[in-house]
Design an enzyme around this catalytic site. Structure first.
Site, PDB file in Angstrom:
ATOM      1  N   GLY A  15     -48.694 -84.025 106.842  1.00 34.82           N
ATOM      2  CA  GLY A  15     -49.928 -84.357 106.110  1.00 34.82           C
ATOM      3  C   GLY A  15     -50.421 -83.231 105.229  1.00 34.82           C
ATOM      4  N   HIS A 245     -69.919 -77.028 107.775  1.00 35.29           N
ATOM      5  CA  HIS A 245     -69.775 -75.690 107.185  1.00 35.29           C
ATOM      6  C   HIS A 245     -71.131 -75.008 106.913  1.00 35.29           C
ATOM      7  CE1 HIS A 245     -65.779 -77.077 106.946  1.00 35.29           C
ATOM      8  NE2 HIS A 245     -65.763 -77.545 105.717  1.00 35.29           N
TER       9      HIS A 245
HETATM   10  C1  BG6 Z   1     -63.465 -79.316 103.488  1.00 32.41           C
HETATM   11  C2  BG6 Z   1     -64.034 -80.528 102.800  1.00 32.41           C
HETATM   12  O1  BG6 Z   1     -63.851 -79.296 104.824  1.00 32.41           O
HETATM   13  O2  BG6 Z   1     -63.931 -78.147 102.836  1.00 32.41           O
HETATM   14  C3  BG6 Z   1     -63.658 -80.531 101.329  1.00 32.41           C
HETATM   15  O3  BG6 Z   1     -63.523 -81.710 103.414  1.00 32.41           O
HETATM   16  C4  BG6 Z   1     -64.051 -79.225 100.695  1.00 32.41           C
HETATM   17  O4  BG6 Z   1     -64.272 -81.617 100.652  1.00 32.41           O
HETATM   18  C5  BG6 Z   1     -63.538 -78.040 101.496  1.00 32.41           C
HETATM   19  O5  BG6 Z   1     -63.492 -79.205  99.386  1.00 32.41           O
HETATM   20  C6  BG6 Z   1     -64.054 -76.725 100.960  1.00 32.41           C
HETATM   21  O6  BG6 Z   1     -63.367 -75.672 101.578  1.00 32.41           O
HETATM   22  P1  BG6 Z   1     -63.148 -74.314 100.797  1.00 32.41           P
HETATM   23  O7  BG6 Z   1     -62.516 -73.402 101.803  1.00 32.41           O
HETATM   24  O8  BG6 Z   1     -62.268 -74.615  99.630  1.00 32.41           O
HETATM   25  O9  BG6 Z   1     -64.499 -73.857 100.354  1.00 32.41           O
END
Ligand code: BG6
Length: 485
Positions: A15, A245
């Protein structure tokens, strides 16, 4: 321990997540000498692949920089094996167990017990059945060995579904065996937060409502859903990046000093501050969805992967949270996240109260900005005298930019740092069950109202700053837009 020998199995190996994040992180750790002395890596998925085809496929995403050389990639590939099988049948997992046992026989010295790490790079619908099969067929406990399981969001879509998921997994593995990844906790600046806050006297003294007026945690992406609409629609930006996050970042910014660096002490404090977050009021929320722009960029609803053409799924949200405790009472914590915006940036911006009025006119409030990405930096906006014969003030940045302070520094990828923590058995940067529960409690009532269409969704053009009303919204909450911006 996991330092000496381990097998690492990535389920969902063909995946997107595994190919783009998990395997490149494992390769980076290998190339830098951080994987156990003796290690073998298995990929497990439904797709029919030979070892050779699998190795070629995964190495196509390796970035060959610094210690990550071509030679190292060739060595690493030789450690990888592929096992094909379904996610819901014992035969597949019995086959996987056999393959693991075979290499363990060669790797594990007499007297040692084997160590197994399973990384579920899988959609949550199969989490439950995969965990059940792993427990039945591949689990080593009772003195026969150690098993650790990494799982990754989405952990449900609300409080109830998250709890259901936990109920399925809890009887199978102990909390100590489970590692819930939130990859933001592996980012260098996020890991710096506790040090920056608690190892510096000035920060410890003004980090409260006595001095702070507003806190903003901002996530901006310059691209839309672009083909990922099947996953995103009905999920929306709050479930995608905010409940997890940004909420994790918020808890690290707002928590009290932990008793120690022990993972449980840190997570206890994070949970405590999340519990103090008040229910979200609609007036503290702005939602948006991107539309097409004049340069021909398509709107969210133009994306072929969005099935429902009248979808109201938000791709932008700004939410002001209130933390009702002694430290933060009265300080809005404004979370802002959006896709298809004018910039690519994640930052924490803390604006202080103004100095006493009287002798100065026209000065900018002090701000501390911690930029998580890109180009990690911490800077503080201060007022200084404009050089010359007048006493004019000018806003200046005190600046700690990582790449200037540490030349030739390679900042580890979030996934590298977290997989290594898991191999070491360090839970500090993983999400505990009660922490997950609290994060869902904050957002679930609002998400229910959004899903029921009770909140308006403003359209903003692709590539803009987001919904127009956001700027007024943050100013109303007390944020003063700095003069030089
Ligand atoms: C992921 C989300 O968890 O985090 C995405 O599903 C997002 O939509 C991504 O783009 C962002 O992660 P990073 O590390 O690129 O800031």
């Amino acid at each position: 321990t996991f330092n000496k020998q381990a097998t690492i199995t990535v389920l969902g190996a063909s995946g997107d997540l595994a190919t783009k994040k998990t395997f490149p992180a494992l390769f980076g750790l290998y190339a830098q000498g951080h994987l156990p002395e003796k290690v073998r890596i298995f990929g497990y998925a439904r797709t029919d692949l030979t070892d050779e085809a699998f190795r070629e496929r995964l190495s196509s995403k390796f970035e060959l920089v610094g210690p990550n050389t071509k030679e190292k990639a060739e060595e690493f590939k030789k450690l990888c094996h592929y096992v094909q099988g379904p996610y819901d049948k014992a035969e597949g997992f019995a086959g996987l167990n056999k393959a693991i046992e075979k290499v363990e026989k060669e790797m594990v010295a007499s007297g040692e017990v084997p160590n197994r790490l399973f990384y579920l790079a899988l959609p949550p619908v199969v989490f439950g059945s995969v965990c059940g099969q792993l427990k039945a067929e591949c689990y080593l406990g009772d003195g026969k060995g150690h098993t650790r399981v990494i799982i990754e969001k989405p952990f449900g879509r609300d409080l109830e579904t998250s709890r259901e998921l936990q109920k399925q997994i809890a009887p199978l593995f102990t909390e100590a065996e489970i590692y819930r990844i939130d990859h933001y906790l592996g980012k260098e600046m996020v890991k710096n937060l506790l040090i920056f806050r608690f190892a510096n006297l000035p920060m410890t003294s003004w980090w409260s409502n006595q001095y702070v007026k507003t806190v903003q945690i901002t996530f901006k992406e310059p691209f839309g859903t672009e083909g990922r609409g099947g996953y995103f629609d009905g999920i929306g930006i709050i479930r995608d990046v905010m409940q997890n996050h940004l909420c994790q970042v918020l808890s690290l910014v707002a928590m009290e000093r932990p008793l120690s660096f022990d993972p449980e002490d840190i997570r206890d404090e994070k949970v405590r501050v999340l519990k103090a977050v008040r229910p979200i009021e609609h007036r503290n929320v702005i939602l948006g969805q991107y539309g097409p722009n004049e340069e021909g960029k398509p709107g969210y609803l133009d994306d072929a992967s969005i099935k429902s053409k009248d979808s109201k799924t938000p791709t932008y949200a700004a939410i002001a949270l209130e933390i009702r405790n002694e430290r933060w009472d009265g300080v809005p914590f404004i979370l802002k996240a959006g896709k298809a915006l004018n910039d690519s940036k994640v930052e924490i911006r803390i604006q202080l109260r103004p100095v006493a009025r009287g002798i100065f006119h026209d000065i900018t409030p002090n701000e501390v900005v911690l930029r998580v990405q890109p180009n990690e930096t911490i800077y503080m906006k201060v007022n200084t005298k404009y050089p010359g014969l007048s006493t004019q003030t000018v806003a200046t940045d005190l600046d700690f930019t990582y790449h200037r302070r540490f030349t030739n520094l390679v900042i580890p990828q979030a996934y590298e740092s977290l997989i290594l923590d898991c191999l070491k058995g360090d839970h500090s940067n993983f999400v505990r069950d009660d922490e997950l529960d609290e994060a869902w409690k904050i957002f679930t009532p609002l998400l229910e109202d959004i899903d029921a269409g009770k909140l308006p969704v403003e359209v903003y053009p692709y590539g803009s700053r987001g919904p127009e009303s956001v700027s007024k919204f943050v100013q109303k909450l007390g944020y003063v837009i700095p003069k030089n911006e």
